[in-house]
Each structure stands twice: as C-alpha cells, then as structure tokens.
Scaffold this motif. Sequence first.
Motif: not given
Length: 615
Positions: A233, A293, A295
């Motif tokens: 990721t 992040e 995903l």
Amino acid sequence: MKQFQLSLVAVAASLALTGCWNSEQTQHAPEPPAEAPVFPLPAPQGTLMRFATAPLAADLTGLILLDDGTLQFNVRHPGGNNGTVDDRYKKASVGVLAGSNVYATEANKADEIPVPPNASTRQRVLGVDSEYQFIGVEGQEGLGVIDGLLNNAMTQPMDSNQPNFSGLLSTGEDSAVIVTSWGTVPGGISRIEVVRNAEGGWDPVDTEQVDLTGLRGGLTAATGIGVMTPWGTPLIAETEAIETARNATTFFEWNQPDPEDPGRALLDLAAKMDHALGDGVFPNPYDYGYMMEVLDPNGDFEVIRRYAMGRVEYDRAIVMPDNRTLYLSQNAAGGAFYKFVAHTAGDLSEGTLSVGKVTQEEGKWFAHPAVTSFDIDWVELGSASEAEVLGWVSDFDGIDMSHFVDGQSSYLTDADVVAWANGDANYPSIAEGGNPVTAGLPMDDRVVFLETRQAGQLAGGTVDWTHITGFAHNYARTEKALVGTGDLAEDVTEAFAYFSIPRFEQHMLWNFGDIFLAGDNGPCGGVYQMKIEEGYDIRRIEPVLMGGDYPASTTHDRCDGERVSQPGEILVMDDGRLLISEEYEVQGNGGQLNSSIWLWDPLREDDSGTEEPEE
C-alpha cells in the motif's frame, strides 16, 4: 499521565500561556562563538557518478527502481521555457528512463552524464545509456487537475506541477499501477495503469486523478513524499498542511478574518482550503497533516488518514521488517524524527508514538557538518487508536471565522501542551491560556496526536532539524542483516537508513536547542546514515556525504558541481549503493542550474583520484 522534565525551551514556551504565538513572530540567530573548533575535513567517501540530469528549474522525485534496473521518476515543477526539444518539458510529468540499467552500471566518473552544456540539453532529461519516456503529463488525461486549486494570488485556477511520490504496484508480468501524489493545496493523488513496451518503458492504459472529496475534511493538503509498504500500500505524507511554529501550536489566526476582506481567512493556507471546500464549510486544521495510506490501490483505492501516527509535516516513513516499527522524518524548519510502533503488524490504525532526542558529538559544538555526529534516543509520547484520535479531531468541528476572538485561540494552545507535559490533571481554563474546547476538561493525550511537534519538544525531543528529506533504507538488506532471511543472495551484515538535509540553515545553525553546526556549506547540504541495530533500534547519526562549501562569488552553480548539491530523495539499492536526487532551489540561490540524480557507491574508490583533506 506522563510527566516530563521541561527543557529551557519548554519553560520559555510556558511563559506565553495565552497561546498567542502568531505567524508574524520570528527568531533571530545568535552570534557564533568567538573561537569555533576546526577539524580537518574528510575527503568524499566512495565514488559519485552523475546518472541523470533534470530540465531547467526541475527536480526529479518519486524514484522507483524496477527489478531489471530500469529507473523511473517524476519531473517536478520544470521551467516554462523548456520547449526547445519537446513542449512536454514545460510541464510536470511522470516518466521512465527507458533502456537504463542501474544495477549493471558501475559508479564510474568516466561514464557519467556531463553537466548539460547548452540550451537544448539543459531543457530535457538526460540519462546514462537511456531515453526519458513520458508516461503522463500535467494537464493531459486530467493528470494534476485538482478541483479548487488556485494560483498563489488566488485569482485563477491552475493545475498542480508538483508530482512528489510515485509508487508502483505490479499487477502482472508486464503490467502495473503507478500511484503519484501531487503536492499543492489542495493536493491530489493520481493512478495510472501501465504496460511494458518494447523500449523497456511503460505505456499508459488508463489515467485517473482520484476524487478525494469524500475524505474527512473534503480534501488533502499538499500530498508529499511517501513509501510503498511491504504489504503493498502507498503510505503518503500530507505535508505543508499545518500552520505552526517550532515553539508554538496551531496559529491562533487560523480562523481570523482578513481585516481587508472579512469573508476571507487571514492565513493563506486556511483561505485556500476554505475556497476549495466551498459551501460555507470552514476547514478544521486538525483534519489535515497526517500520513495517508491507500488501501487496495488496484481496486477500491480507499485513502485512509493514519491519525495514530501523529500530526506533523512528515516527509517520509521507513518500515522495518517486523512490519510494526516505522521511523518518520519531518520536512519543516525546526523538524524532528519520530518512531511509531504499531500494535499489530501491517496495521497502522493503532500504536505508540515517540520523538527523537539527539546529543551532538562532544567537542563538536559549532563544528562543520561533515565532521559532526549525533547520538539519538527515543522519548515515548503516548499511544492511541485511530478512533480515539478522530474523536479528538471532531471536537474542533464547526469552528469558523465567526468564533474568532482577538488574543485567544480556538484551538490547542501552548498552555495546553505545557499542562500535558507537566502532568496536570486538567486542561487550563481560557483565562490560564487554554482554549474553549478543552478548557477545564480532564487531561488526555490529544496534544500528542494533534500538536505532535510541540508535544515532542516539551517532552524533551529535538526539533532543530531543517527539512529532513529523502529518508530511506532497503527493506531486503535490513531483513537480511538483522533476521537472516529474505531473497537477497548477498551476505549482508550491517544495514543503514539514510536521510538528506538539502540546506543547512535556521535552527541547525542558531544554537537554540540540541544542534549547533557551522554554516560553511549551508545551502549545499549533505547526507547522513543511521545504523539499524538489533530490535530495529536506531541510536547513531553520522555524516557520510556532504556538499562542498558555499562560496560567495557566483549566483548560480555555487555549490561544487562534482559533489551532491542540495540532496533530496534517496533510494537504497539491493546492492547497498544509493541513488540520490538533488532539489532545485527555485530562487537560483546556490544549487545547480540543472539538478542531478547521482549514483553513489560508498565502497568503490574514486577513480578520478584521491582528494587531499581540506584544512
């Protein structure tokens, strides 16, 4: 609740209990000592080879090295006159050096790319035995086109010319997805599906500027540098999203109306965010400034802010092979190093945050950066879950310019952080310098995660670093050295992380805290290494590659063109060599007219001869 021994800096901050530090206040450097220590400067270590050069006014970011040695990068903020060779060089781009093979290239000065000698070579990308191929260009297929983005004067729309990080996720033998961050306010993230071509580059199949308006806060602010996690990721810093100072929390003017235009926020950053959000929604400053992040980047592409990792102008994180321990650098004047240990491997939603405390080498106070090392310890600040921090963030929702009171902050103040550091049972009242949201409430750790730098400083951390950039290690080498496992055939016995300081300036030279260096090579910068010890511990910082000293006789190319000049991003290769890109100084003050990517072999003897140490 922890209680910290406040430093002299913290005591000074505690005297300003109104929390009304503002953006007009500045700090001034003290006079250097009458007699500074003088040490012989070491000759440059290893061999540097100029592997690629950027077009005028650009720097090369988002370094990616494919398994076959092909080098990929972005061209960031090139000059608008770079049209002699190809009009596309006037725009920012995502691209690849087709035909390059860095692994097969020895760091040999005789084979390096020369300094571009004329207008046509200065206006394009040059690389060793390779040709730059454009994968995506600013403004084309929506790349870098971000809703609500205005020029600095806020008078007309513009596209982002600031591609920072790029990460690559393989989706097949000859296909991949490239994720790129765009560092403006508001910022953006793009996604390009690509396939390999016959020249060894990538051809775009589908290009998308991702819609981020569904994020809490409605936008991102200056998405910066990032890293691909071991679990696949992108982890991207949301930098330049915070209005604080080294000795202060969020500026109290954040929600102050401009006296000359009461419908506009006084601070430019707040005004830009307010404009981009529209619909009368004023930005909550605590919505921005976190690691993000992505995903499922090849599917749903869900962007998550990792609130438990703290809120500062992060530049980049490095992930250790336990997939729990991360070190983070702060790209700010008066920055710090941080350590985050996730409670669960591969899950960044909950963990413990610490700040780095450095001790400068004894006898090297006000010495040249090239001869000055540091020890570093880690001060634990607190632990939290994402849900817990998000609750603290939401407490400041709904505050707008109508709530502004002159001489009072609507947000966390210096006095709030001092009370936390003192271990007080409750937050201070407004009369004691607190804020209307937390005044009188029981103390908690929200200052750790919402005003991370100020909490770190009052806990004893070092916030003297200037724009830490290029923080990197090689995951496979670290795994081999410390665990003995992994895919590398080489027997690796030591592993290092590296970072760069593009310019030695401000707090590193001012004797305000834990760092006090001489400014001889100021704007030329340098590279440091940090040995990664057992348990993924880092305890030592040492200079390994410095730019030359800074002469006063010229206006351009003032830094030594045969050394790194204002180093930026770093990529540590599987074989232990480094790729180091240079930043371009927009003002033309000190750096090279064309910034470079250097290949550095720290162990290969320089075949151009041995330099005598400077006195």
